[in-house]
Design an enzyme around this catalytic site. Structure first.
Site, PDB file in Angstrom:
ATOM      1  CD  GLU B 352       2.326  -7.562 -10.584  1.00  0.00           C
ATOM      2  OE1 GLU B 352       1.735  -7.728  -9.507  1.00  0.00           O
ATOM      3  OE2 GLU B 352       3.075  -6.575 -10.787  1.00  0.00           O
ATOM      4  CG  HIS B 383      30.278 -20.280  -6.012  1.00  0.00           C
ATOM      5  ND1 HIS B 383      31.390 -21.065  -5.832  1.00  0.00           N
ATOM      6  CD2 HIS B 383      30.706 -19.164  -6.650  1.00  0.00           C
ATOM      7  CE1 HIS B 383      32.457 -20.443  -6.318  1.00  0.00           C
ATOM      8  NE2 HIS B 383      32.069 -19.287  -6.819  1.00  0.00           N
ATOM      9  CE  LYS B 508      -3.135  -6.521  -3.716  1.00  0.00           C
ATOM     10  NZ  LYS B 508      -3.261  -5.318  -4.538  1.00  0.00           N
TER      11      LYS B 508
END
Lengths: 428, 542
Positions: B352, B383, B508
């Site tokens: 960000e 893994h 937004k």
């Protein structure tokens, strides 16, 4: 017999003075006493104890001993460990010292307990030191306030040992208290320890169960007293220990509950019932706070309340682990001022909250009500059962009582103009 | 002049042609001293950067680049509270939040230190009351559960700190609600009692739709269980925001409003009153120790010459890997499961901050900036994506992180368990060392290289190893501050603003329009894909 008793609290003093009054020669070592303790501090908690001790001191059958003279006491026949349940280490150290001193035909009696299995551990300790003395468990069932009567007329005498000679010796020692019918129950040491703890655990479960029902009754608008009467008539249950209220407490009872939980966890078994009962009790100790908080819609800052009774039960000056302390802490944290009365426990309270600006100690129970918004009752002292309600009413800002011990009749008190909030009855 | 045309950049570009030809195994063979030499410590953290593909000469060129970009002056601007977040005309004063002594910074005519201390004191009153069991719910029961409602920095910071420092004896259980969908909200509320639950409503603007939606649900839940609106708000909500008016409008009691300031970026906000959840879980002393750890790293960053400066050295490795070796990825690999949220936290902090493509003047830039950052607890990642690290076609720089000591092991009740846990710690450290070694050496880690091409390891993958003395509030504070400053230095070199995040705004805005379309079923003004999806969501057939 020559007897040595180790301990300072009321079980030790009651045992010592009672045994001396029957002709025994008793030396008492208050090893677990706090600094500046005098025997009168303990005797004060117990009606009649001061007089009994004074008399026996006069006869010189009761004398005070000290740890330095321990070797001189080793010839005594009976050594009774009556150290507070909270001081296990002190007890262990003492047994270590005694193991090097005790000779043939001597009893080491544990009267206060420190977990199940401790007596066997002590016997092992004696064996390692090649002492021939025998460990005997003799759990005390003495309630603070009525200990002298209970000692002299016991409901039962539990003796934990598997040694015949030790049994006979104990039977002989306790003969004066075992006359009407034989009260002696003989069992293994660990069984004797567990019996004591199981009794206290079941009492705790019973009280917490009643308290939970009382809270349900409040919510349902049912009077828990009617329910209690109904429950008690069932012979499988009976009437004892069915009173709901603001929780149980007290140092010895709570220490016993901790000890048995510790024993459970040592054995890798997760106890479920007792922790649940203790959780219920944690809330119940604050039940009056919840009632006050909800009644005043959380606006408590700046209010003053009268509080009657802070000892963990009537007839004692002890406040250690009393429900009242939880209530007081909660109210103080909200900025409430308390005017407190207690017939015996004000000294202990002033030590616990030294010079607290929000606590006023009142030696007169009606003075405590002066200018207070309501009266809160936390210990059912006899003095409180039939008070002068007119004086209470005149002194309070509003005729309102929050009763954590259900000592009044809701209908009667409401008729004379009081708002009455009790546990499982009265105004919701 | 474009950064890529500057002398320092040009020197590095030319030098890189040479270094790219060299394998780490040969670099080490020629200069075994680098293992010790390229290890520096600060504030309880030791970093070994010798496994970077960086020669002594490379470091000199990187230092020159830093000087050319006026790094020292920029650091001074950061610490002194100048408005270096110029697109929002704000300072970025997260360092002031953890100052141990007043350095005299004034913003808008107010002493920053005094304001910070005032809010810390107000916070400590609330925290101490909660932890003492004297914060009461509407029926008078003590609060036992705190739900942190926040998203982004208001969620990740508290969540990371509390889970990393794992309080075993906390009187309060802490939970988190962040995303707006409410799917977790229902499950969580079902497991809590409305009598004993307190919500921390944490939002910088107090308008964040995600958090507002969760808070509204929490409030409805309290009222459905018998609380009046007044008491639900008074006894069951703490607000944390820069926006006092919005907190008051929502109904947060004035005494339960904690403030911070617009010069605190969301992803730097755990040091502010947003940290109240940390303090509730761990206690005020632990929270102050967290601040002290960060402050110690600040002092190191502020005062230490470039060659000994931990955040700067680490930032320069990023620049080198990203811009001169062409490495696109950066993996965060803690070998301590308590740090499982660190990768998510750093993903936000780094991406960000530095996911930008215009310079401070607004010009498009011609060089790469922030790498793709991801990560996982190292032993789990072994893994999962280590296959790609060892044999894939995409190079990545790795940060291996582990504590040296594990005092928590000594808390275990019995010696057998302690022994087993000590073994596990050694096992984890051995794996960390082995993986970073194999990434570096490849087949050369073996006595005889494999003949099967499927078992071939190229190696030459750069990594940094970070060792904490132990994982505690102090070292966690220092570790987070280390990454903050590292990220800042990278931004200075790239000449970008790391403190704004305009890229998260557009979505937004469009969501507001889309919500109306979704509710009313009128999506004509939206793009064709959205129209089709809305129709399906509303059960219409096309």
């Amino acid at each position: 017999m020559n007897i040595v008793i180790y301990g300072h609290d009321y079980p030790a003093l009651v045992t010592a003075a009672s045994l001396a009054s029957n002709g025994n020669f008793v030396t008492i070592l208050p090893l677990d006493a706090p600094v500046n303790w005098t025997w009168q501090d303990t005797a004060r908690k117990q009606s009649g104890l001061a007089l009994l001790i004074e008399k026996q001191l006069e006869t010189k059958r009761l004398v005070w001993g000290d740890l330095q003279s321990l070797p001189a006491y080793a010839t005594s026949h009976v050594h009774i460990l009556s150290l507070s349940a909270a001081v296990g280490d002190l007890s262990d150290n003492l047994v270590q010292q005694l193991s090097l001193l005790l000779r043939e035909k001597t009893l080491l009696v544990t009267q206060t307990l420190h977990g199940v299995g401790r007596a066997d551990a002590y016997q092992h300790c004696l064996k390692v030191a090649q002492s021939p003395a025998q460990v005997v468990v003799w759990p005390e069932f003495l309630s603070e306030g009525s200990a002298i009567a209970q000692f002299n007329r016991p409901d039962r005498i539990i003796i934990g040992t598997d040694n015949d000679w030790a049994i006979n010796r104990m039977r002989d020692l306790l003969r004066p208290y075992n006359r009407a019918r034989d009260m002696l129950l003989i069992m293994k040491p660990a069984a004797a320890e567990m019996t004591k703890y199981a009794i206290n655990s079941l009492l705790a479960l019973r009280v917490s169960a009643m308290n939970e029902f009382a809270n349900l009754a409040t919510s349902l608008g049912v009077d828990i007293e009617q329910v209690r009467q109904g429950i008690g008539t069932d012979p499988r249950i009976g009437f004892n220990y069915l009173y709901p209220g603001a929780g149980f407490g007290g140092p010895n009872f709570m220490a016993d509950l901790s000890a048995i939980l510790h024993t459970f966890s040592q054995q890798g078994i997760e106890a479920e019932l007792l922790p649940a009962a203790l959780r219920v009790n944690d809330h119940q100790q604050e039940i009056l706070f919840s009632k006050v908080w909800q009644h005043y819609r959380t606006h408590l800052t700046g209010k003053t309340f009268a509080l009657w009774g802070v000892s963990y039960k009537p007839d004692t000056a002890t406040i250690e682990q009393a429900s009242s302390l939880k209530l007081i802490d909660a109210l103080l944290a909200q900025g409430v001022t308390l005017q407190v009365h207690d017939p015996k426990a004000l000294v202990a309270l002033s030590t616990y909250y030294p010079n607290h600006a929000q606590i006023k100690l009142c030696t007169d129970m009606y003075d405590a009500c002066l200018g207070a918004h309501a009266l809160l009752i936390m210990t059912e002292w006899k003095d409180y059962w039939s008070p002068d309600f007119d004086r209470i009413n005149a002194n309070l800002v509003e005729a309102r009582i929050f009763d954590g011990r259900n000592i009044f009749d809701p209908e009667a008190i409401q008729t004379i103009g009081f708002h009455y909030h009790a546990v499982g009855r009265g105004n919701a | 002049m474009s950064l890529t045309k500057t002398p320092a950049w040009q020197n590095l570009a030319e030098h890189a042609n040479d270094v790219r030809q060299q394998h780490l195994k040969d670099i080490f063979a020629q200069d075994p001293q680098r293992g010790h030499r390229d290890q520096i410590s600060a504030a309880g953290i030791t970093a070994n950067v010798s496994r970077q593909r960086i020669l002594p000469q490379t470091w000199q060129y990187l230092y020159e680049l830093a000087e050319q970009q006026q790094l020292s002056a920029c650091i001074e601007k950061l610490f002194s509270g100048q408005p270096i977040n110029h697109t929002e005309n704000r300072a970025a004063l997260h360092t002031a939040l953890r100052e141990q002594h007043d350095s005299g910074i004034v913003v808008d005519g107010y002493s920053v230190f005094e304001q910070v201390q005032t809010q810390l004191s107000r916070m400590s009153v609330l925290v101490d009351r909660i932890r003492a069991g004297q914060w009461r719910g509407f029926t008078g029961l003590a609060i036992t559960d705190v739900v942190n409602m926040g998203v982004g920095g208001s969620d990740l910071g508290p969540h990371l700190a509390v889970s990393a420092l794992q309080p075993t004896d906390s009187p309060i259980r802490v939970h988190y609600l962040s995303s707006m969908d409410g799917a977790r909200t229902a499950n969580l509320l079902a497991s809590l009692s409305p009598h004993t639950t307190l919500f921390v409503f944490a939002s910088k603007t107090f308008t964040t739709i995600d958090t507002l939606a969760n808070a509204q649900t929490g409030l409805e839940w309290l009222m459905a269980h018998g609380a009046s609106r007044e008491l639900a708000l008074k006894q069951h909500f703490i607000g944390v925001s820069t926006n006092v008016q919005k907190m008051t409008a929502f109904g947060i009691h004035p005494a339960h409003q904690l403030y911070f300031w617009d010069w605190v970026g969301g992803r730097y906000s755990l040091w502010s009153t947003i940290g109240v959840t940390i303090a509730i879980a761990l206690g005020m002393d632990a929270f102050r120790t967290l601040l002290k750890g960060a402050s110690d790293m600040d002092a190191h960053f502020h005062q230490t010459p470039i060659a000994e400066n931990l955040p700067i050295r680490l930032a320069l490795t990023t620049i080198w890997n990203r811009n001169f070796l062409g490495i696109h990825g950066k993996a965060i690999l803690p070998y301590d499961a308590r740090l499982n949220l660190l990768p998510a936290y750093l993903t936000q902090l780094i991406m960000e901050s530095n996911g930008k493509s215009v310079d401070r003047a607004g010009n498009s830039i011609s060089y790469r900036t922030c790498p793709i950052v991801w990560g996982e607890v190292g032993p789990n990642a072994q893994h999962a994506f280590y296959q790609l690290l060892h044999q894939g076609t995409e190079a990545a720089a790795c940060d291996f992180i582990a504590p040296i000591h594990r005092p928590d092991i000594e808390q275990s009740a019995d010696e057998a368990t302690r022994d087993a846990l000590r073994y596990q710690h050694q096992l984890a450290l051995a794996n960390l060392l082995a993986q970073s070694s194999v990434l570096m050496l490849g087949d050369a880690a073996l006595d005889a290289p494999p003949t099967d091409p499927h078992k071939h390891y190229a190696g030459n993958q750069p990594s940094t190893t970070l060792l904490l003395e132990q994982l505690d509030a102090h070292s966690l504070g220092a570790l987070i501050a280390l990454y903050e400053h590292q990220t800042f230095v990278e931004a200075v070199i790239w000449n970008i603003n790391p403190f704004d995040q305009w890229g998260v705004e557009l979505g937004k805005q469009i969501a507001i329009k889309t919500l109306t379309a979704l509710q009313e079923g009128q999506a004509e003004s939206l793009d064709a894909a959205t129209q089709a999806l809305i129709a399906t969501l509303n059960g219409q057939t096309l």
